[in-house]
Design a protein around this motif. Structure first.
Motif, PDB file in Angstrom:
ATOM      1  N   LEU A  34      80.257  11.078  59.659  1.00  0.00           N
ATOM      2  CA  LEU A  34      81.059  11.476  58.508  1.00  0.00           C
ATOM      3  C   LEU A  34      80.244  11.197  57.252  1.00  0.00           C
ATOM      4  O   LEU A  34      79.458  10.245  57.216  1.00  0.00           O
ATOM      5  N   SER A  35      80.419  11.998  56.229  1.00  0.00           N
ATOM      6  CA  SER A  35      79.742  11.743  54.958  1.00  0.00           C
ATOM      7  C   SER A  35      80.768  11.531  53.861  1.00  0.00           C
ATOM      8  O   SER A  35      81.856  12.114  53.896  1.00  0.00           O
ATOM      9  N   THR A  36      80.433  10.701  52.881  1.00  0.00           N
ATOM     10  CA  THR A  36      81.321  10.422  51.762  1.00  0.00           C
ATOM     11  C   THR A  36      80.490  10.102  50.533  1.00  0.00           C
ATOM     12  O   THR A  36      79.413   9.511  50.639  1.00  0.00           O
ATOM     13  N   GLN A  37      80.995  10.488  49.386  1.00  0.00           N
ATOM     14  CA  GLN A  37      80.363  10.113  48.126  1.00  0.00           C
ATOM     15  C   GLN A  37      80.968   8.825  47.590  1.00  0.00           C
ATOM     16  O   GLN A  37      80.694   8.427  46.452  1.00  0.00           O
ATOM     17  N   ASN A  38      81.793   8.173  48.405  1.00  0.00           N
ATOM     18  CA  ASN A  38      82.420   6.907  48.031  1.00  0.00           C
ATOM     19  C   ASN A  38      82.016   5.812  49.017  1.00  0.00           C
ATOM     20  O   ASN A  38      82.854   5.031  49.476  1.00  0.00           O
ATOM     21  N   LEU A  39      80.733   5.762  49.339  1.00  0.00           N
ATOM     22  CA  LEU A  39      80.268   4.820  50.359  1.00  0.00           C
ATOM     23  C   LEU A  39      80.514   3.373  49.942  1.00  0.00           C
ATOM     24  O   LEU A  39      80.928   2.546  50.764  1.00  0.00           O
ATOM     25  N   GLU A  40      80.292   3.051  48.676  1.00  0.00           N
ATOM     26  CA  GLU A  40      80.518   1.673  48.229  1.00  0.00           C
ATOM     27  C   GLU A  40      81.982   1.274  48.368  1.00  0.00           C
ATOM     28  O   GLU A  40      82.298   0.158  48.810  1.00  0.00           O
ATOM     29  N   ASP A  41      82.888   2.175  47.986  1.00  0.00           N
ATOM     30  CA  ASP A  41      84.317   1.880  48.129  1.00  0.00           C
ATOM     31  C   ASP A  41      84.688   1.715  49.605  1.00  0.00           C
ATOM     32  O   ASP A  41      85.504   0.851  49.958  1.00  0.00           O
ATOM     33  N   LEU A  42      84.102   2.550  50.467  1.00  0.00           N
ATOM     34  CA  LEU A  42      84.378   2.434  51.886  1.00  0.00           C
ATOM     35  C   LEU A  42      83.915   1.079  52.417  1.00  0.00           C
ATOM     36  O   LEU A  42      84.645   0.423  53.171  1.00  0.00           O
ATOM     37  N   ILE A  43      82.726   0.647  52.020  1.00  0.00           N
ATOM     38  CA  ILE A  43      82.215  -0.644  52.489  1.00  0.00           C
ATOM     39  C   ILE A  43      83.134  -1.775  52.041  1.00  0.00           C
ATOM     40  O   ILE A  43      83.440  -2.691  52.819  1.00  0.00           O
ATOM     41  N   SER A  44      83.620  -1.723  50.799  1.00  0.00           N
ATOM     42  CA  SER A  44      84.569  -2.739  50.327  1.00  0.00           C
ATOM     43  C   SER A  44      85.839  -2.714  51.159  1.00  0.00           C
ATOM     44  O   SER A  44      86.401  -3.768  51.508  1.00  0.00           O
ATOM     45  N   HIS A  45      86.304  -1.512  51.494  1.00  0.00           N
ATOM     46  CA  HIS A  45      87.507  -1.354  52.314  1.00  0.00           C
ATOM     47  C   HIS A  45      87.289  -1.959  53.701  1.00  0.00           C
ATOM     48  O   HIS A  45      88.168  -2.656  54.242  1.00  0.00           O
ATOM     49  N   LEU A  46      86.112  -1.712  54.304  1.00  0.00           N
ATOM     50  CA  LEU A  46      85.816  -2.267  55.620  1.00  0.00           C
ATOM     51  C   LEU A  46      85.778  -3.793  55.577  1.00  0.00           C
ATOM     52  O   LEU A  46      86.277  -4.467  56.484  1.00  0.00           O
ATOM     53  N   GLU A  79      87.394  -5.731  53.478  1.00  0.00           N
ATOM     54  CA  GLU A  79      88.762  -6.221  53.319  1.00  0.00           C
ATOM     55  C   GLU A  79      89.487  -6.270  54.660  1.00  0.00           C
ATOM     56  O   GLU A  79      90.260  -7.185  54.935  1.00  0.00           O
ATOM     57  N   LYS A  80      89.252  -5.271  55.494  1.00  0.00           N
ATOM     58  CA  LYS A  80      89.911  -5.201  56.792  1.00  0.00           C
ATOM     59  C   LYS A  80      89.139  -5.957  57.873  1.00  0.00           C
ATOM     60  O   LYS A  80      89.539  -5.938  59.045  1.00  0.00           O
ATOM     61  N   GLU A  81      88.033  -6.589  57.458  1.00  0.00           N
ATOM     62  CA  GLU A  81      87.201  -7.358  58.382  1.00  0.00           C
ATOM     63  C   GLU A  81      86.722  -6.491  59.544  1.00  0.00           C
ATOM     64  O   GLU A  81      86.718  -6.891  60.712  1.00  0.00           O
ATOM     65  N   VAL A  82      86.324  -5.261  59.200  1.00  0.00           N
ATOM     66  CA  VAL A  82      85.756  -4.332  60.174  1.00  0.00           C
ATOM     67  C   VAL A  82      84.239  -4.398  60.044  1.00  0.00           C
ATOM     68  O   VAL A  82      83.693  -4.068  58.992  1.00  0.00           O
ATOM     69  N   PRO A  83      83.518  -4.837  61.068  1.00  0.00           N
ATOM     70  CA  PRO A  83      82.063  -4.966  60.954  1.00  0.00           C
ATOM     71  C   PRO A  83      81.360  -3.610  60.914  1.00  0.00           C
ATOM     72  O   PRO A  83      81.829  -2.632  61.499  1.00  0.00           O
ATOM     73  N   PHE A  84      80.251  -3.556  60.194  1.00  0.00           N
ATOM     74  CA  PHE A  84      79.400  -2.363  60.169  1.00  0.00           C
ATOM     75  C   PHE A  84      77.948  -2.826  60.239  1.00  0.00           C
ATOM     76  O   PHE A  84      77.632  -3.986  59.978  1.00  0.00           O
ATOM     77  N   TYR A  85      77.077  -1.898  60.593  1.00  0.00           N
ATOM     78  CA  TYR A  85      75.694  -2.253  60.893  1.00  0.00           C
ATOM     79  C   TYR A  85      74.740  -1.195  60.342  1.00  0.00           C
ATOM     80  O   TYR A  85      75.146  -0.066  60.047  1.00  0.00           O
ATOM     81  N   ASP A  86      73.456  -1.580  60.239  1.00  0.00           N
ATOM     82  CA  ASP A  86      72.440  -0.570  59.999  1.00  0.00           C
ATOM     83  C   ASP A  86      71.992  -0.036  61.361  1.00  0.00           C
ATOM     84  O   ASP A  86      72.476  -0.462  62.419  1.00  0.00           O
ATOM     85  N   ASP A 145      64.949  11.444  52.817  1.00  0.00           N
ATOM     86  CA  ASP A 145      65.693  12.177  51.781  1.00  0.00           C
ATOM     87  C   ASP A 145      66.572  11.254  50.952  1.00  0.00           C
ATOM     88  O   ASP A 145      67.322  11.717  50.087  1.00  0.00           O
ATOM     89  N   GLY A 146      66.498   9.925  51.199  1.00  0.00           N
ATOM     90  CA  GLY A 146      67.241   8.974  50.381  1.00  0.00           C
ATOM     91  C   GLY A 146      68.681   8.746  50.789  1.00  0.00           C
ATOM     92  O   GLY A 146      69.389   7.968  50.136  1.00  0.00           O
ATOM     93  N   VAL A 147      69.152   9.399  51.861  1.00  0.00           N
ATOM     94  CA  VAL A 147      70.535   9.237  52.296  1.00  0.00           C
ATOM     95  C   VAL A 147      70.731   7.846  52.896  1.00  0.00           C
ATOM     96  O   VAL A 147      69.926   7.378  53.698  1.00  0.00           O
ATOM     97  N   LEU A 148      71.818   7.180  52.503  1.00  0.00           N
ATOM     98  CA  LEU A 148      72.164   5.856  53.008  1.00  0.00           C
ATOM     99  C   LEU A 148      73.137   6.003  54.175  1.00  0.00           C
ATOM    100  O   LEU A 148      73.990   6.901  54.189  1.00  0.00           O
ATOM    101  N   GLN A 149      73.024   5.078  55.162  1.00  0.00           N
ATOM    102  CA  GLN A 149      73.838   5.187  56.367  1.00  0.00           C
ATOM    103  C   GLN A 149      74.361   3.817  56.792  1.00  0.00           C
ATOM    104  O   GLN A 149      73.667   2.812  56.628  1.00  0.00           O
ATOM    105  N   ILE A 150      75.569   3.798  57.326  1.00  0.00           N
ATOM    106  CA  ILE A 150      76.067   2.621  58.031  1.00  0.00           C
ATOM    107  C   ILE A 150      76.630   3.087  59.370  1.00  0.00           C
ATOM    108  O   ILE A 150      76.929   4.283  59.550  1.00  0.00           O
ATOM    109  N   TYR A 151      76.780   2.149  60.294  1.00  0.00           N
ATOM    110  CA  TYR A 151      77.292   2.461  61.627  1.00  0.00           C
ATOM    111  C   TYR A 151      78.380   1.454  61.987  1.00  0.00           C
ATOM    112  O   TYR A 151      78.276   0.269  61.665  1.00  0.00           O
ATOM    113  N   LEU A 152      79.421   1.947  62.629  1.00  0.00           N
ATOM    114  CA  LEU A 152      80.492   1.072  63.088  1.00  0.00           C
ATOM    115  C   LEU A 152      81.024   1.605  64.404  1.00  0.00           C
ATOM    116  O   LEU A 152      80.738   2.753  64.782  1.00  0.00           O
TER     117      LEU A 152
END
Length: 272
Positions: free
Chosen positions: A214-226, A228-235, A249-256
């Motif tokens: 999935l792609s989002t232009q609100n990645l920082e907000d999503l990370i804060s949301h994760l 808050e819910k104590e949902v782990p994410f990874y590189d 191409d400079g695209v940032l990624q997280i995995y959960l």
């Protein structure tokens, strides 16, 4: 009336009456459940006609109040042309104000891949003045013009998995036709969907290479949301709480991982 135009790129070259060069490539597509026709044209993008690129974005829409099809053409110079379009047999006739003049464009049908275009001053079936005469030829798109429709994944616990995609990833849940309790559908964007299916299946190892992205232009907000819910994410390498930034191409990624171990990539890639 626009069916012959859809799914093709229409190209033409010629000269205006003053000798200046005309060149244009247009693609047409339907949008919003075929309510709109979108026309996107490449052409000369400066007054000197030395650069070429996206020049016009056009919209055609039926207006039920007037019983006519109206159109708008937005150009790279900041202008907008508005008028009406009618069909005469397989010909299309555009009429619009341009400055103090009324201009007519007639797309004359030759065959499904050829239209003659005449632009000028047209009155009572006669051309009073012609500004441009050219011919548009179309090349059908290669392939089948697929659109991504949905991804389906088998699950064991439809309640927990559905709640995760609804509450953690904030996907919009949409009704499943027939009210089957073993199905939960979610809208990702537009007509693209995720389908969860509770079925008996042979379990398998969840490998990160096999993932929903999935792609989002609100990645920082999503990370804060994760967080808050104590949902782990990874590189990509598996370091918790880290963001992958290795793409050229400079695209940032997280995995959960969802509750049943399916991997999800979320990135900040931009899409038109």
């Amino acid at each position: 009336m626009f069916d012959p135009f859809i799914g093709k790129t229409w190209s033409a070259e010629g000269n205006w009456g003053d000798g200046s060069v005309f060149k244009q490539d247009i693609t047409f597509r339907y949008d919003i459940n075929n309510v709109l026709v979108i026309a996107e044209a490449d052409g000369h993008t400066n007054q000197e006609r030395t650069t070429y690129g996206p020049r016009n974005h056009g919209i055609r829409k039926y207006d039920k109040d007037s019983g006519t099809i109206k159109f708008w053409e937005f150009d790279v110079f900041g202008g907008v042309t508005k008028g009406t379009v009618v069909a005469k047999g397989k010909d299309l006739i555009y009429t619009y104000d341009y400055g103090k003049s009324v201009v007519t464009d007639i797309w004359e049908y030759v065959d499904d891949n050829t239209y003659n275009l005449t632009i000028g001053s047209y009155d009572n079936g006669e051309w009073k003045q012609v500004y441009l005469k050219t011919q548009f030829k179309a090349v059908p798109k290669a392939g089948f013009d697929f659109k991504f429709d949905h991804k389906a994944i088998p699950v064991k616990d439809i309640g927990t998995m559905g709640d995760y995609y609804r509450d953690v990833l904030k996907l919009e849940e949409i009704p499943f036709p027939g009210n089957n309790p073993n199905r939960r559908w979610f809208r990702i964007a537009g007509h693209t969907q995720l389908h969860l299916i509770r079925e008996e299946f042979k379990d398998f190892e969840r490998d990160k290479s096999l993932h929903l992205c999935l792609s989002t232009q609100n990645l920082e907000d999503l990370i804060s949301h994760l967080k808050e819910k104590e949902v782990p994410f990874y590189d990509w390498k598996g370091k918790e709480g880290r963001i992958s930034d290795h793409r050229t191409d400079g695209v940032l990624q997280i995995y959960l991982q969802d509750p049943e171990g399916y991997w999800i990539e979320i990135n900040d890639a931009k899409h038109n």
